[in-house]
Design a protein around this motif. Structure first.
Motif, PDB file in Angstrom:
ATOM      1  N   LEU A  32      21.000   3.514   7.615  1.00 27.27           N
ATOM      2  CA  LEU A  32      21.836   3.233   6.406  1.00 27.27           C
ATOM      3  C   LEU A  32      22.961   3.226   6.584  1.00 27.27           C
ATOM      4  O   LEU A  32      23.443   2.059   5.853  1.00 27.27           O
ATOM      5  N   PHE A  33      23.755   3.626   7.579  1.00 30.80           N
ATOM      6  CA  PHE A  33      25.227   3.252   7.914  1.00 30.80           C
ATOM      7  C   PHE A  33      25.294   1.809   8.534  1.00 30.80           C
ATOM      8  O   PHE A  33      26.185   1.114   8.181  1.00 30.80           O
ATOM      9  N   ARG A  34      24.394   1.712   9.426  1.00 27.58           N
ATOM     10  CA  ARG A  34      24.430   0.372  10.013  1.00 27.58           C
ATOM     11  C   ARG A  34      24.133  -0.837   9.326  1.00 27.58           C
ATOM     12  O   ARG A  34      24.550  -1.842   9.320  1.00 27.58           O
ATOM     13  N   SER A  35      23.266  -0.534   8.231  1.00 29.55           N
ATOM     14  CA  SER A  35      22.890  -1.571   7.432  1.00 29.55           C
ATOM     15  C   SER A  35      24.026  -1.988   6.453  1.00 29.55           C
ATOM     16  O   SER A  35      23.929  -3.150   6.259  1.00 29.55           O
ATOM     17  N   ASN A  36      24.827  -0.945   6.373  1.00 27.81           N
ATOM     18  CA  ASN A  36      25.816  -1.289   5.471  1.00 27.81           C
ATOM     19  C   ASN A  36      27.325  -1.382   6.073  1.00 27.81           C
ATOM     20  O   ASN A  36      28.361  -1.259   5.604  1.00 27.81           O
ATOM     21  N   ASN A  37      27.313  -1.762   7.503  1.00 28.46           N
ATOM     22  CA  ASN A  37      28.394  -1.902   8.283  1.00 28.46           C
ATOM     23  C   ASN A  37      29.466  -0.647   8.226  1.00 28.46           C
ATOM     24  O   ASN A  37      30.767  -0.877   8.367  1.00 28.46           O
ATOM     25  N   VAL A  38      28.904   0.421   8.181  1.00 32.47           N
ATOM     26  CA  VAL A  38      29.655   1.624   8.521  1.00 32.47           C
ATOM     27  C   VAL A  38      29.558   2.114   9.955  1.00 32.47           C
ATOM     28  O   VAL A  38      28.439   2.664  10.250  1.00 32.47           O
ATOM     29  N   THR A  39      30.725   2.297  10.444  1.00 32.04           N
ATOM     30  CA  THR A  39      30.777   2.869  11.793  1.00 32.04           C
ATOM     31  C   THR A  39      30.877   4.418  12.017  1.00 32.04           C
ATOM     32  O   THR A  39      31.630   4.985  10.967  1.00 32.04           O
ATOM     33  N   LEU A  40      29.892   4.883  12.651  1.00 27.16           N
ATOM     34  CA  LEU A  40      29.826   6.403  12.873  1.00 27.16           C
ATOM     35  C   LEU A  40      30.571   6.885  14.086  1.00 27.16           C
ATOM     36  O   LEU A  40      30.565   6.463  15.168  1.00 27.16           O
ATOM     37  N   LYS A  41      31.763   7.928  13.684  1.00 30.07           N
ATOM     38  CA  LYS A  41      32.494   8.319  14.872  1.00 30.07           C
ATOM     39  C   LYS A  41      32.310  10.031  15.136  1.00 30.07           C
ATOM     40  O   LYS A  41      32.635  10.762  14.112  1.00 30.07           O
ATOM     41  N   TYR A  42      31.832  10.288  16.298  1.00 30.35           N
ATOM     42  CA  TYR A  42      31.764  11.762  16.653  1.00 30.35           C
ATOM     43  C   TYR A  42      33.201  12.140  17.357  1.00 30.35           C
ATOM     44  O   TYR A  42      33.572  11.534  18.016  1.00 30.35           O
ATOM     45  N   LEU A  43      33.750  13.006  16.757  1.00 32.58           N
ATOM     46  CA  LEU A  43      35.024  13.428  17.406  1.00 32.58           C
ATOM     47  C   LEU A  43      34.852  14.385  18.730  1.00 32.58           C
ATOM     48  O   LEU A  43      35.681  14.405  19.415  1.00 32.58           O
ATOM     49  N   ASN A  44      33.697  14.820  18.679  1.00 37.24           N
ATOM     50  CA  ASN A  44      33.422  15.675  19.787  1.00 37.24           C
ATOM     51  C   ASN A  44      31.920  15.451  20.202  1.00 37.24           C
ATOM     52  O   ASN A  44      31.238  15.125  19.333  1.00 37.24           O
ATOM     53  N   GLY A  45      31.589  15.247  21.485  1.00 35.06           N
ATOM     54  CA  GLY A  45      30.498  15.050  22.032  1.00 35.06           C
ATOM     55  C   GLY A  45      30.021  13.546  22.401  1.00 35.06           C
ATOM     56  O   GLY A  45      31.142  13.037  22.984  1.00 35.06           O
ATOM     57  N   GLN A  46      28.885  13.252  22.086  1.00 35.75           N
ATOM     58  CA  GLN A  46      28.281  11.783  22.686  1.00 35.75           C
ATOM     59  C   GLN A  46      29.015  10.615  21.974  1.00 35.75           C
ATOM     60  O   GLN A  46      29.665  10.950  20.794  1.00 35.75           O
ATOM     61  N   ASN A  47      28.896   9.582  22.622  1.00 38.76           N
ATOM     62  CA  ASN A  47      29.219   8.195  22.058  1.00 38.76           C
ATOM     63  C   ASN A  47      28.370   7.931  20.959  1.00 38.76           C
ATOM     64  O   ASN A  47      27.162   8.028  21.030  1.00 38.76           O
ATOM     65  N   SER A  48      28.810   7.576  19.603  1.00 39.84           N
ATOM     66  CA  SER A  48      28.102   7.072  18.738  1.00 39.84           C
ATOM     67  C   SER A  48      28.055   5.602  18.533  1.00 39.84           C
ATOM     68  O   SER A  48      27.782   5.018  17.485  1.00 39.84           O
ATOM     69  N   GLY A  49      28.245   4.627  19.786  1.00 41.43           N
ATOM     70  CA  GLY A  49      28.157   3.394  19.486  1.00 41.43           C
ATOM     71  C   GLY A  49      26.574   3.019  19.385  1.00 41.43           C
ATOM     72  O   GLY A  49      25.732   3.754  19.308  1.00 41.43           O
ATOM     73  N   ASN A  50      26.554   1.591  19.039  1.00 46.38           N
ATOM     74  CA  ASN A  50      25.331   0.866  18.738  1.00 46.38           C
ATOM     75  C   ASN A  50      24.562   0.513  19.859  1.00 46.38           C
ATOM     76  O   ASN A  50      23.433  -0.142  19.717  1.00 46.38           O
TER      77      ASN A  50
END
Length: 227
Positions: A32-50
């Protein structure tokens, strides 16, 4: 909804297990977020890149998060079932009882927390059963009468008539434990005897299959037509 309307560009989450604890939900929201150009950022833990590596790691952590949630739920259920199997009521005490710590410091772990008759409402539950068993009171009038005497819920509120119906059907007041597939004699003190309980069940059954015809408003066909 904000993502669908493209009102946001980035979502910050402290950790991936705060985002979702179900792999299906996780995958749906990421899409849903990717389809609407929303970037997800985790402040702790793994990288949330695409990129491929980040996506694989994200999926792995999503599975780990669900596993942790599922195992916690299973352990909780096992602990609750073990407590009930030992004869101890496993959750919040019903009306007339209260949760407390077992005064026996050497008791088994499942008996650390027990229920005992409530000092203010326990005897009132007993009185309510006996009054209803006499056949001289209906649930609505008895509910008001017992409230005036001090019978309230554990949160201090007047019992709803439906709660009193449920109370009269609850075999926990006989000292029994009925929890899912567990049906045994409990370790707590009963508030009523078998004869009184059976008399109450008989009266409830005689009152129109446990229905009370008293309503807030009086309609023309009340008691004849049911939704």
């Amino acid at each position: 909804e904000m993502a669908k309307k493209r009102e946001i560009s980035t979502l910050y989450v402290t950790h991936s297990d705060r985002f979702a604890r179900n792999t299906g939900d996780h995958a749906y929201l990421r899409h849903l977020f990717r389809s609407n150009n929303v970037t997800l950022k985790y402040l702790n833990g793994q990288n949330s890149g695409n990129d491929a590596t980040s996506t694989m790691a994200d999926n792995m952590f999503a599975a780990i998060n669900q596993f942790h949630s599922d195992t916690t739920r299973e352990k909780t259920r096992q602990a609750i079932d073990a407590k009930a199997s030992a004869g101890y009521f496993p959750t919040a005490a019903p009306v007339g009882y209260q949760n407390t710590l077992n005064p026996d410091k050497f008791c088994e772990k499942v008996a650390t927390k027990i229920i005992i008759p409530h000092p203010r409402t326990g005897h009132l539950v007993t009185e309510a059963f006996k009054l209803f068993a006499s056949g001289e009171h209906n649930v609505f009038k008895l509910n008001t009468l017992m409230f005036e005497k001090g019978l309230v819920s554990n949160s201090g509120k007047k019992l709803a008539p439906s709660m009193m119906y449920n109370m009269f059907r609850n075999r926990i007041y006989l000292g029994e434990i009925h929890w899912r597939d567990i049906h045994i004699q409990g370790m707590h003190t009963p508030l009523i005897d078998e004869e009184t309980f059976n008399r109450v069940q008989s009266i409830l059954a005689d009152h129109g299959d446990n229905r009370c015809r008293r309503r807030k408003f009086f309609w023309l066909l009340a008691g004849y037509l049911f939704c």
